[in-house]
Enzyme design. Structure first.
Site, PDB file in Angstrom:
ATOM      1  N   LYS A 190      34.261  37.808  18.535  1.00 48.23           N
ATOM      2  CA  LYS A 190      35.648  37.680  18.049  1.00 48.23           C
ATOM      3  C   LYS A 190      36.317  36.534  18.810  1.00 48.23           C
ATOM      4  CE  LYS A 190      39.684  38.736  18.455  1.00 48.23           C
ATOM      5  NZ  LYS A 190      40.779  37.740  18.462  1.00 48.23           N
ATOM      6  N   GLY A 242      39.480  37.586  29.069  1.00 47.56           N
ATOM      7  CA  GLY A 242      40.878  37.453  28.668  1.00 47.56           C
ATOM      8  C   GLY A 242      41.785  38.002  29.747  1.00 47.56           C
ATOM      9  N   GLU A 264      35.772  39.877  32.210  1.00 45.11           N
ATOM     10  CA  GLU A 264      36.079  38.671  32.984  1.00 45.11           C
ATOM     11  C   GLU A 264      37.555  38.408  32.735  1.00 45.11           C
ATOM     12  OE1 GLU A 264      37.194  35.578  34.040  1.00 45.11           O
ATOM     13  OE2 GLU A 264      35.945  34.385  32.689  1.00 45.11           O
ATOM     14  N   CYS A 298      40.975  30.545  33.980  1.00 40.55           N
ATOM     15  CA  CYS A 298      41.112  31.817  34.702  1.00 40.55           C
ATOM     16  C   CYS A 298      40.925  31.626  36.205  1.00 40.55           C
ATOM     17  CB  CYS A 298      40.141  32.840  34.149  1.00 40.55           C
ATOM     18  SG  CYS A 298      38.479  32.215  33.973  1.00 40.55           S
ATOM     19  N   GLU A 395      49.559  35.388  37.345  1.00 37.69           N
ATOM     20  CA  GLU A 395      48.822  34.279  36.737  1.00 37.69           C
ATOM     21  C   GLU A 395      49.755  33.541  35.771  1.00 37.69           C
ATOM     22  OE1 GLU A 395      45.634  35.447  34.037  1.00 37.69           O
ATOM     23  OE2 GLU A 395      44.388  33.886  34.919  1.00 37.69           O
TER      24      GLU A 395
HETATM   25  P1  NDP Z   1      44.395  38.160  25.645  1.00 39.49           P
HETATM   26  O1  NDP Z   1      43.713  38.920  26.700  1.00 39.49           O
HETATM   27  O2  NDP Z   1      45.427  38.855  24.814  1.00 39.49           O
HETATM   28  O3  NDP Z   1      43.300  37.574  24.626  1.00 39.49           O
HETATM   29  C1  NDP Z   1      41.921  37.437  24.882  1.00 39.49           C
HETATM   30  C2  NDP Z   1      41.113  37.867  23.659  1.00 39.49           C
HETATM   31  O4  NDP Z   1      41.271  39.266  23.427  1.00 39.49           O
HETATM   32  C3  NDP Z   1      41.549  37.196  22.363  1.00 39.49           C
HETATM   33  O5  NDP Z   1      40.441  37.026  21.513  1.00 39.49           O
HETATM   34  C4  NDP Z   1      42.502  38.237  21.794  1.00 39.49           C
HETATM   35  O6  NDP Z   1      42.684  38.097  20.426  1.00 39.49           O
HETATM   36  C5  NDP Z   1      41.777  39.517  22.119  1.00 39.49           C
HETATM   37  N1  NDP Z   1      42.618  40.696  22.176  1.00 39.49           N
HETATM   38  C6  NDP Z   1      43.971  40.775  22.268  1.00 39.49           C
HETATM   39  N2  NDP Z   1      44.358  42.071  22.310  1.00 39.49           N
HETATM   40  C7  NDP Z   1      43.236  42.823  22.251  1.00 39.49           C
HETATM   41  C8  NDP Z   1      42.972  44.228  22.275  1.00 39.49           C
HETATM   42  N3  NDP Z   1      43.958  45.120  22.385  1.00 39.49           N
HETATM   43  N4  NDP Z   1      41.697  44.646  22.212  1.00 39.49           N
HETATM   44  C9  NDP Z   1      40.687  43.758  22.130  1.00 39.49           C
HETATM   45  N5  NDP Z   1      40.861  42.423  22.087  1.00 39.49           N
HETATM   46  C10 NDP Z   1      42.121  41.951  22.156  1.00 39.49           C
HETATM   47  O7  NDP Z   1      45.000  36.850  26.226  1.00 39.49           O
HETATM   48  P2  NDP Z   1      46.277  36.073  25.655  1.00 39.49           P
HETATM   49  O8  NDP Z   1      45.831  35.053  24.735  1.00 39.49           O
HETATM   50  O9  NDP Z   1      47.324  36.970  25.130  1.00 39.49           O
HETATM   51  O10 NDP Z   1      46.834  35.442  27.002  1.00 39.49           O
HETATM   52  C11 NDP Z   1      47.684  36.187  27.841  1.00 39.49           C
HETATM   53  C12 NDP Z   1      47.474  35.879  29.268  1.00 39.49           C
HETATM   54  O11 NDP Z   1      46.147  36.260  29.608  1.00 39.49           O
HETATM   55  C13 NDP Z   1      47.508  34.405  29.629  1.00 39.49           C
HETATM   56  O12 NDP Z   1      48.784  33.979  29.926  1.00 39.49           O
HETATM   57  C14 NDP Z   1      46.625  34.371  30.819  1.00 39.49           C
HETATM   58  O13 NDP Z   1      47.363  34.733  31.946  1.00 39.49           O
HETATM   59  C15 NDP Z   1      45.612  35.430  30.559  1.00 39.49           C
HETATM   60  N6  NDP Z   1      44.346  34.905  30.036  1.00 39.49           N
HETATM   61  C16 NDP Z   1      43.289  34.879  30.877  1.00 39.49           C
HETATM   62  C17 NDP Z   1      42.104  34.367  30.445  1.00 39.49           C
HETATM   63  C18 NDP Z   1      40.927  34.306  31.326  1.00 39.49           C
HETATM   64  O14 NDP Z   1      40.012  33.542  31.051  1.00 39.49           O
HETATM   65  N7  NDP Z   1      40.862  35.097  32.353  1.00 39.49           N
HETATM   66  C19 NDP Z   1      41.938  33.809  29.112  1.00 39.49           C
HETATM   67  C20 NDP Z   1      43.101  33.937  28.274  1.00 39.49           C
HETATM   68  C21 NDP Z   1      44.237  34.465  28.751  1.00 39.49           C
HETATM   69  P3  NDP Z   1      43.864  37.160  19.874  1.00 39.49           P
HETATM   70  O15 NDP Z   1      43.803  35.864  20.583  1.00 39.49           O
HETATM   71  O16 NDP Z   1      43.483  37.003  18.475  1.00 39.49           O
HETATM   72  O17 NDP Z   1      45.136  37.889  20.131  1.00 39.49           O
END
Ligand code: NDP
Length: 486
Positions: A190, A242, A264, A298, A395
């Site tokens: 996804k 995420g 992660e 991240c 973050e």
């Molecule tokens: P998210 O954790 O929301 O998104 C990461 C992935 O998970 C995306 O594919 C998202 O889909 C999906 N997702 C969202 N909600 C759910 C759920 N309830 N169950 C399963 N999958 C889900 O990150 P955001 O894009 O909202 O970013 C928010 C904050 O997260 C950022 O500001 C940053 O601080 C942090 N972040 C950290 C990352 C890392 O590599 N550690 C990467 C990205 C974000 P969709 O995008 O379609 O909503």
């Protein structure tokens, strides 16, 4: 010529835009299930936007629960044959995917930049080559799996669900898919809602590589699609990258089930500069640590810990270097800092930066001309930061660095570990013994010495504490995709 005259010369860069004429994108992309693109069950499509221009690039399917079920069914029926394939045959498919990524690298780099806003220089030189390297690397492991797990006999897990974020879309897809497939699993990926395109081009590459239908499915959609995938009880493992908040939700949803999980998550990594470091080199590392990919990383070195004796010098050098960063059109090959990935992410950055100012930290933001449209945030430095400030704790995921200081090695370690995260750290020192001593005292999954944000498929990556668990990359990256039989 006097030094003064020589150094006052202003070198202007001419625009060096990469062309997008060579890319072939469809107007619409469906969900990729059972080896083919199809309409999502809901019939719903949403546009994906170029964050540098706010222009739509293509329409992408909004995958829903029915598509998740279809993908799981296709994966279940593909699994026995794929798992039983001779190891070397499986490897061939991975090698083919790696080669096709290389062949289509220019196109993939441009699409990654258009969809996500990152500078072309980074998608071209980092994201896409590393994505190919991950497939090459794990292709090489496919017939040696037992040597990756202490010579034990191993078997794949089955169907794995993989959820990736928007900061390194194709690279994260490669981090997830390559080890899973090499180990004999089948996968449903996804991608993030704001950056689905390169994952969909990877689906085309899977077709070109003649990967058997159902071995890889790509399910574009939003958070609900991810949540539906997590809650599909016919999946053997979920691998998620995420935010910590969503990671927590996933962990709660899977508690007490038979589904394995690796997470992660976020970070607030310390980049520690000792007084004996080569300071100019350290400044380059600080810049790379926090401004690479607009700080959407991240493991970004977002907490800069400077030894007090060199504080003024490092900040002066850093500020001067920051003034040379070129912010703007990500498609320009000279751009250092591109667009913020989405309006939502820009808002998050602005909120946290405002909190930094409200709490009394001193803010400096470089002066630069930002494009009229799109989402932008100029590189920013905070000094007078206390460890309790939100900008030192949370973050930000943007081009914002918070400076803290320390006096002794012990204080550096204590401050670096004073975080609920534990993903990465950097150490800048001339003394090898000091670097090893500090590294072993840090609670961080990755520690770089005299470098930062250096990635390689042979090296494990992952976190401690609220940065998650499980490792990706290297032999350690095989373990989460294998069962040890005996
Ligand atoms: P998210 O954790 O929301 O998104 C990461 C992935 O998970 C995306 O594919 C998202 O889909 C999906 N997702 C969202 N909600 C759910 C759920 N309830 N169950 C399963 N999958 C889900 O990150 P955001 O894009 O909202 O970013 C928010 C904050 O997260 C950022 O500001 C940053 O601080 C942090 N972040 C950290 C990352 C890392 O590599 N550690 C990467 C990205 C974000 P969709 O995008 O379609 O909503």
């Amino acid at each position: 010529m006097s030094t003064e005259t020589r150094t006052s010369i202003v070198w202007d860069y001419a625009p060096a835009p990469e062309s997008s004429d060579h890319i072939r994108l469809n107007d619409r992309y469906g969900v990729f299930i059972d080896g083919e693109f199809r309409d999502p069950a809901s019939g719903r499509y949403v546009p994906t936007i170029n964050p540098a221009t706010e222009q739509p690039i293509a329409e992408v399917a909004d995958g829903g629960p029915d598509d998740v079920i279809a993908a799981v069914e296709a994966a279940r029926s593909a699994y026995p044959k794929w798992a039983a394939l001779k190891d070397l045959e499986r490897a061939k498919y991975l090698f083919r995917i790696a080669r096709l990524i290389q062949e289509r690298s220019r196109e993939l780099a441009v699409v990654e930049t258009m969809d996500g806003g990152k500078p072309l220089r980074e998608s071209r030189d980092v994201d896409i080559p590393l994505a190919a390297a991950h497939f090459f690397y794990y292709a090489g492991w496919a017939d040696k799996l037992r040597y990756g797990v202490a010579a034990r006999e191993v078997a794949p897990l089955g169907v794995v669900g993989q959820i990736v974020p928007w900061n390194f879309p194709l690279l994260m897809a490669a981090w997830k898919l390559a080890p899973a497939l090499a180990c004999g699993n089948v996968a449903i990926l996804k991608p993030a809602e704001t950056t689905p395109l390169t994952a969909l081009l990877l689906a085309e590459i899977c077709q070109e590589a003649e990967l058997p239908p159902g071995v890889v499915s790509i399910l574009p959609g939003n958070g609900d699609t991810g949540a539906a995938l997590v809650r599909q009880n016919k999946i053997d493992k979920i691998a998620f990258t995420g935010s910590t908040a969503v990671g927590r939700d996933i962990q709660a949803a899977l508690a007490g089930t038979n589904t394995r999980l690796t997470l992660e998550l976020g970070g607030k990594s310390a980049n520690i500069v000792f007084e004996d470091a080569a300071l100019d080199q350290a400044v380059e590392g600080i810049v790379n640590g926090i401004f690479f990919n607009q700080g959407h990383v991240c493991c970004a070195g977002s907490r800069l810990l400077i030894q007090e004796s060199v504080r003024e010098e490092v900040i002066a050098k850093l500020w001067r270097r920051m003034g040379l960063l070129r912010v703007g059109d990500p498609m320009d090959k000279n751009t250092d800092v591109g667009a913020i990935n989405s309006a939502e992410q820009l808002e998050r950055i602005e909120t946290l930066v405002a909190a930094g100012e409200d709490e009394g930290a001193s803010r400096r933001t470089i002066e630069c001309e930002l494009p009229a449209r799109g989402y932008w945030f100029a590189p920013t430095l905070f000094t007078d930061v206390s460890p309790a400030h939100r900008i030192a704790v949370e973050e930000i995921f943007g081009p914002v660095v918070s400076v803290l200081t320390f006096r002794t090695q012990a204080e550096a370690i204590e401050r670096a570990n004073n975080s609920r995260y534990g993903l990465a750290a950097g150490i800048w020192t001339d003394k090898g013994a000091k670097a090893f001593e500090v590294a072993s005292a840090l609670n961080a999954g990755v520690v770089w010495q005299n470098t930062y944000n250096h990635f390689d498929p042979t090296a494990a990556f992952g976190g401690y504490k609220e940065s998650g668990f499980g490792r990706e990359g290297g032999p350690a990256g095989l373990r989460p995709y294998l069962r040890v039989i005996r």
